[in-house]
Write a protein that holds these residues in place. Structure first.
Motif, PDB file in Angstrom:
ATOM      1  N   GLY A   6     -14.403  -4.704  12.063  1.00  0.00           N
ATOM      2  CA  GLY A   6     -13.424  -3.913  10.975  1.00  0.00           C
ATOM      3  C   GLY A   6     -12.122  -3.603  11.627  1.00  0.00           C
ATOM      4  O   GLY A   6     -11.158  -3.449  10.627  1.00  0.00           O
ATOM      5  N   ALA A   7     -11.855  -3.666  12.736  1.00  0.00           N
ATOM      6  CA  ALA A   7     -10.740  -3.125  13.155  1.00  0.00           C
ATOM      7  C   ALA A   7      -9.606  -4.169  13.102  1.00  0.00           C
ATOM      8  O   ALA A   7      -8.519  -3.795  12.894  1.00  0.00           O
ATOM      9  CB  ALA A   7     -10.762  -2.673  14.856  1.00  0.00           C
ATOM     10  N   TRP A   8      -9.788  -5.382  12.885  1.00  0.00           N
ATOM     11  CA  TRP A   8      -9.089  -6.607  13.028  1.00  0.00           C
ATOM     12  C   TRP A   8      -8.127  -6.503  11.559  1.00  0.00           C
ATOM     13  O   TRP A   8      -6.888  -6.703  11.574  1.00  0.00           O
ATOM     14  CB  TRP A   8      -9.630  -7.910  13.029  1.00  0.00           C
ATOM     15  CG  TRP A   8     -10.354  -8.196  14.443  1.00  0.00           C
ATOM     16  CD1 TRP A   8     -11.635  -8.209  14.846  1.00  0.00           C
ATOM     17  CD2 TRP A   8      -9.563  -8.279  15.560  1.00  0.00           C
ATOM     18  NE1 TRP A   8     -11.688  -7.949  16.107  1.00  0.00           N
ATOM     19  CE2 TRP A   8     -10.610  -8.371  16.773  1.00  0.00           C
ATOM     20  CE3 TRP A   8      -8.288  -8.221  16.072  1.00  0.00           C
ATOM     21  CZ2 TRP A   8     -10.155  -8.495  18.117  1.00  0.00           C
ATOM     22  CZ3 TRP A   8      -7.830  -8.426  17.326  1.00  0.00           C
ATOM     23  CH2 TRP A   8      -8.847  -8.483  18.400  1.00  0.00           C
ATOM     24  N   ALA A   9      -9.213  -6.345  10.353  1.00  0.00           N
ATOM     25  CA  ALA A   9      -8.237  -5.951   9.175  1.00  0.00           C
ATOM     26  C   ALA A   9      -7.249  -4.955   9.265  1.00  0.00           C
ATOM     27  O   ALA A   9      -6.115  -5.090   8.672  1.00  0.00           O
ATOM     28  CB  ALA A   9      -9.234  -5.868   8.443  1.00  0.00           C
ATOM     29  N   MET A  10      -7.762  -3.754   9.925  1.00  0.00           N
ATOM     30  CA  MET A  10      -6.860  -2.625   9.906  1.00  0.00           C
ATOM     31  C   MET A  10      -5.535  -2.624  10.813  1.00  0.00           C
ATOM     32  O   MET A  10      -4.524  -2.269  10.821  1.00  0.00           O
ATOM     33  CB  MET A  10      -7.623  -1.408  10.783  1.00  0.00           C
ATOM     34  CG  MET A  10      -6.826  -0.118  10.687  1.00  0.00           C
ATOM     35  SD  MET A  10      -8.098   1.128  11.341  1.00  0.00           S
ATOM     36  CE  MET A  10      -8.325   0.450  13.250  1.00  0.00           C
ATOM     37  N   LEU A  11      -5.933  -3.848  11.902  1.00  0.00           N
ATOM     38  CA  LEU A  11      -4.678  -4.202  12.645  1.00  0.00           C
ATOM     39  C   LEU A  11      -3.713  -4.939  12.044  1.00  0.00           C
ATOM     40  O   LEU A  11      -2.324  -4.989  12.304  1.00  0.00           O
ATOM     41  CB  LEU A  11      -5.044  -4.733  14.116  1.00  0.00           C
ATOM     42  CG  LEU A  11      -5.960  -3.877  15.012  1.00  0.00           C
ATOM     43  CD1 LEU A  11      -6.482  -4.650  16.289  1.00  0.00           C
ATOM     44  CD2 LEU A  11      -5.173  -2.908  15.654  1.00  0.00           C
ATOM     45  N   PRO A 198      -6.984  -1.410  -7.423  1.00  0.00           N
ATOM     46  CA  PRO A 198      -7.880  -2.101  -6.332  1.00  0.00           C
ATOM     47  C   PRO A 198      -8.592  -0.644  -5.999  1.00  0.00           C
ATOM     48  O   PRO A 198      -9.744  -0.750  -5.599  1.00  0.00           O
ATOM     49  CB  PRO A 198      -6.929  -2.477  -5.267  1.00  0.00           C
ATOM     50  CG  PRO A 198      -5.545  -2.089  -5.774  1.00  0.00           C
ATOM     51  CD  PRO A 198      -5.373  -1.917  -7.223  1.00  0.00           C
ATOM     52  N   PHE A 199      -7.954   0.446  -6.242  1.00  0.00           N
ATOM     53  CA  PHE A 199      -8.532   1.743  -5.840  1.00  0.00           C
ATOM     54  C   PHE A 199      -9.640   2.102  -6.620  1.00  0.00           C
ATOM     55  O   PHE A 199     -10.847   2.754  -6.044  1.00  0.00           O
ATOM     56  CB  PHE A 199      -7.708   2.949  -5.382  1.00  0.00           C
ATOM     57  CG  PHE A 199      -7.114   2.877  -4.153  1.00  0.00           C
ATOM     58  CD1 PHE A 199      -7.544   3.531  -3.228  1.00  0.00           C
ATOM     59  CD2 PHE A 199      -5.745   2.069  -3.863  1.00  0.00           C
ATOM     60  CE1 PHE A 199      -6.955   3.588  -1.840  1.00  0.00           C
ATOM     61  CE2 PHE A 199      -5.199   2.208  -2.745  1.00  0.00           C
ATOM     62  CZ  PHE A 199      -5.717   2.625  -1.679  1.00  0.00           C
ATOM     63  N   ALA A 200      -9.686   1.803  -7.763  1.00  0.00           N
ATOM     64  CA  ALA A 200     -10.870   1.754  -8.779  1.00  0.00           C
ATOM     65  C   ALA A 200     -12.231   0.728  -8.314  1.00  0.00           C
ATOM     66  O   ALA A 200     -13.179   1.451  -8.281  1.00  0.00           O
ATOM     67  CB  ALA A 200     -10.467   1.359 -10.147  1.00  0.00           C
ATOM     68  N   LEU A 201     -11.730   0.033  -7.699  1.00  0.00           N
ATOM     69  CA  LEU A 201     -12.648  -1.207  -7.310  1.00  0.00           C
ATOM     70  C   LEU A 201     -13.303  -0.591  -5.993  1.00  0.00           C
ATOM     71  O   LEU A 201     -14.591  -0.726  -5.521  1.00  0.00           O
ATOM     72  CB  LEU A 201     -12.165  -2.618  -7.018  1.00  0.00           C
ATOM     73  CG  LEU A 201     -11.699  -3.400  -8.279  1.00  0.00           C
ATOM     74  CD1 LEU A 201     -11.058  -4.515  -7.862  1.00  0.00           C
ATOM     75  CD2 LEU A 201     -12.687  -3.625  -9.114  1.00  0.00           C
ATOM     76  N   TYR A 202     -12.573   0.259  -4.954  1.00  0.00           N
ATOM     77  CA  TYR A 202     -13.077   0.683  -3.755  1.00  0.00           C
ATOM     78  C   TYR A 202     -13.935   1.798  -4.210  1.00  0.00           C
ATOM     79  O   TYR A 202     -14.900   2.189  -3.547  1.00  0.00           O
ATOM     80  CB  TYR A 202     -11.741   1.151  -2.893  1.00  0.00           C
ATOM     81  CG  TYR A 202     -10.683   0.072  -2.634  1.00  0.00           C
ATOM     82  CD1 TYR A 202     -11.136  -1.198  -2.521  1.00  0.00           C
ATOM     83  CD2 TYR A 202      -9.447   0.457  -2.380  1.00  0.00           C
ATOM     84  CE1 TYR A 202     -10.271  -2.333  -2.440  1.00  0.00           C
ATOM     85  CE2 TYR A 202      -8.428  -0.399  -1.992  1.00  0.00           C
ATOM     86  CZ  TYR A 202      -9.244  -2.064  -1.962  1.00  0.00           C
ATOM     87  OH  TYR A 202      -7.953  -2.759  -1.658  1.00  0.00           O
ATOM     88  N   GLU A 223     -15.421  -6.353   2.861  1.00  0.00           N
ATOM     89  CA  GLU A 223     -14.142  -5.322   3.248  1.00  0.00           C
ATOM     90  C   GLU A 223     -12.947  -6.392   3.546  1.00  0.00           C
ATOM     91  O   GLU A 223     -12.001  -5.921   3.382  1.00  0.00           O
ATOM     92  CB  GLU A 223     -14.745  -4.491   4.671  1.00  0.00           C
ATOM     93  CG  GLU A 223     -15.444  -3.420   4.308  1.00  0.00           C
ATOM     94  CD  GLU A 223     -14.997  -2.539   3.201  1.00  0.00           C
ATOM     95  OE1 GLU A 223     -13.835  -1.987   3.171  1.00  0.00           O
ATOM     96  OE2 GLU A 223     -15.611  -2.463   2.005  1.00  0.00           O
ATOM     97  N   VAL A 224     -13.422  -7.540   3.990  1.00  0.00           N
ATOM     98  CA  VAL A 224     -12.501  -8.413   4.183  1.00  0.00           C
ATOM     99  C   VAL A 224     -11.631  -8.914   2.800  1.00  0.00           C
ATOM    100  O   VAL A 224     -10.432  -8.829   2.718  1.00  0.00           O
ATOM    101  CB  VAL A 224     -12.843  -9.707   4.721  1.00  0.00           C
ATOM    102  CG1 VAL A 224     -12.068 -10.729   4.658  1.00  0.00           C
ATOM    103  CG2 VAL A 224     -13.468  -9.594   6.179  1.00  0.00           C
ATOM    104  N   VAL A 225     -12.609  -9.045   1.921  1.00  0.00           N
ATOM    105  CA  VAL A 225     -11.746  -9.008   0.308  1.00  0.00           C
ATOM    106  C   VAL A 225     -11.002  -7.817  -0.052  1.00  0.00           C
ATOM    107  O   VAL A 225      -9.915  -8.019  -0.521  1.00  0.00           O
ATOM    108  CB  VAL A 225     -13.014  -9.346  -0.560  1.00  0.00           C
ATOM    109  CG1 VAL A 225     -12.508  -9.284  -2.032  1.00  0.00           C
ATOM    110  CG2 VAL A 225     -13.836 -10.743  -0.135  1.00  0.00           C
ATOM    111  N   GLY A 226     -11.859  -6.727   0.235  1.00  0.00           N
ATOM    112  CA  GLY A 226     -10.964  -5.364  -0.152  1.00  0.00           C
ATOM    113  C   GLY A 226      -9.411  -5.241   0.581  1.00  0.00           C
ATOM    114  O   GLY A 226      -8.609  -5.006   0.032  1.00  0.00           O
ATOM    115  N   SER A 227      -9.479  -5.872   1.805  1.00  0.00           N
ATOM    116  CA  SER A 227      -8.465  -5.794   2.748  1.00  0.00           C
ATOM    117  C   SER A 227      -7.169  -6.779   2.036  1.00  0.00           C
ATOM    118  O   SER A 227      -6.252  -6.529   1.906  1.00  0.00           O
ATOM    119  CB  SER A 227      -8.628  -6.065   4.070  1.00  0.00           C
ATOM    120  OG  SER A 227      -9.369  -5.068   4.581  1.00  0.00           O
ATOM    121  N   GLY A 228      -7.895  -8.002   1.577  1.00  0.00           N
ATOM    122  CA  GLY A 228      -6.816  -9.105   1.227  1.00  0.00           C
ATOM    123  C   GLY A 228      -6.390  -8.564  -0.023  1.00  0.00           C
ATOM    124  O   GLY A 228      -5.224  -8.802  -0.277  1.00  0.00           O
TER     125      GLY A 228
END
Length: 238
Positions: A6-11, A198-202, A223-228
């Motif tokens: 999960g760190a890769w999306a955050m980076l 998006p935050f309603a979806l989160y 989480e990949v989809v959420g980050s995108g």
């Protein structure tokens, strides 16, 4: 390579958002390489710290020395020319030192999965957004709101992912995660009304997915989809 996928999306997401909110330039490429290589170097250095303290096998910590040195040297090769052109980047890097120190302390204590350790890692990652934006000719002030949007999302992933894996049986973690996402939804909407979508979806995934036996791979894919989605919305609204 680190097993904290999960760190890769955050980076990547805050950096890419800052790049596209400003003017993408070739200098972003070596800075991005420096950022990723620096993360890898710090990861292995922290594993060396952790294993030096807890492992009875002296070979266990030593296997992290070479990767830490190689990744660190590669980060320096990529980063020093960029810093020579833009010396203010050194000050930006210095601002990350306290957070790296906190993560290193948690690694030394073998408490890397701590909630507070995860939150400490989120802050410098999201702060890369205004750094990338400024490097592309943008203003520091323009990066505050989108960086806060990233911070709200990635900070929320820390307790949420715990409710899906390590703390999946903890009602306290679940309630805390849901409460955080409720607050984050309101805060994001105040930054820009479109962020409420998006935050309603989160919030919905934080409420509905824990306790359903979702596989780890599916958790990561969500989480990949959420980050995108976050990247697209942040670039679109700011």
């Amino acid at each position: 390579m680190p097993n904290q996928h999960g760190a890769w999306a955050m980076l990547a997401v805050p950096f890419l958002a800052g790049t596209f909110l400003g003017e993408p330039r070739w200098v972003h490429l070596p800075l991005f390489a420096t950022w990723l290589l620096g993360y890898l170097a710090v990861y292995h250095a922290q594993q060396w710290l952790r294993l030096t303290r807890i492992s009875r096998n002296p070979r266990a910590p030593r296997r992290h020395v070479r990767p830490a040195l190689c990744f660190g040297a590669a980060a320096a090769v990529c980063g020093l020319p960029v810093a020579a052109l833009h010396p203010w980047l050194l000050l930006a890097a210095a601002c990350a030192v306290p957070f790296v120190a906190v993560n290193s302390l948690y690694a030394y204590r073998n408490r890397e999965r701590s909630l507070w350790n995860g939150l400490a890692a989120v802050v410098p990652a999201c702060a890369m957004l205004p750094v990338a934006l400024r490097l592309g000719g943008g203003m520091w002030a323009s990066g505050v709101a989108p960086a806060l949007a990233c911070l709200l999302y990635f900070a929320g992933t820390v307790p949420y992912v715990k409710t899906m894996i390590r703390e999946r049986n903890s009602r306290a973690y679940y309630r805390g995660s849901v409460a955080y996402h409720c607050v984050a939804l309101v805060a994001a909407a105040l930054l820009d009304p479109w962020l409420a979508v998006p935050f309603a979806l989160y919030l919905a995934r934080a409420v509905g997915l824990p306790g359903r036996g979702v596989r780890v791979g599916v958790v990561g894919a969500v989480e990949v989809v959420g980050s995108g989605v976050l990247l697209g919305v942040v670039v679109g609204v700011f």
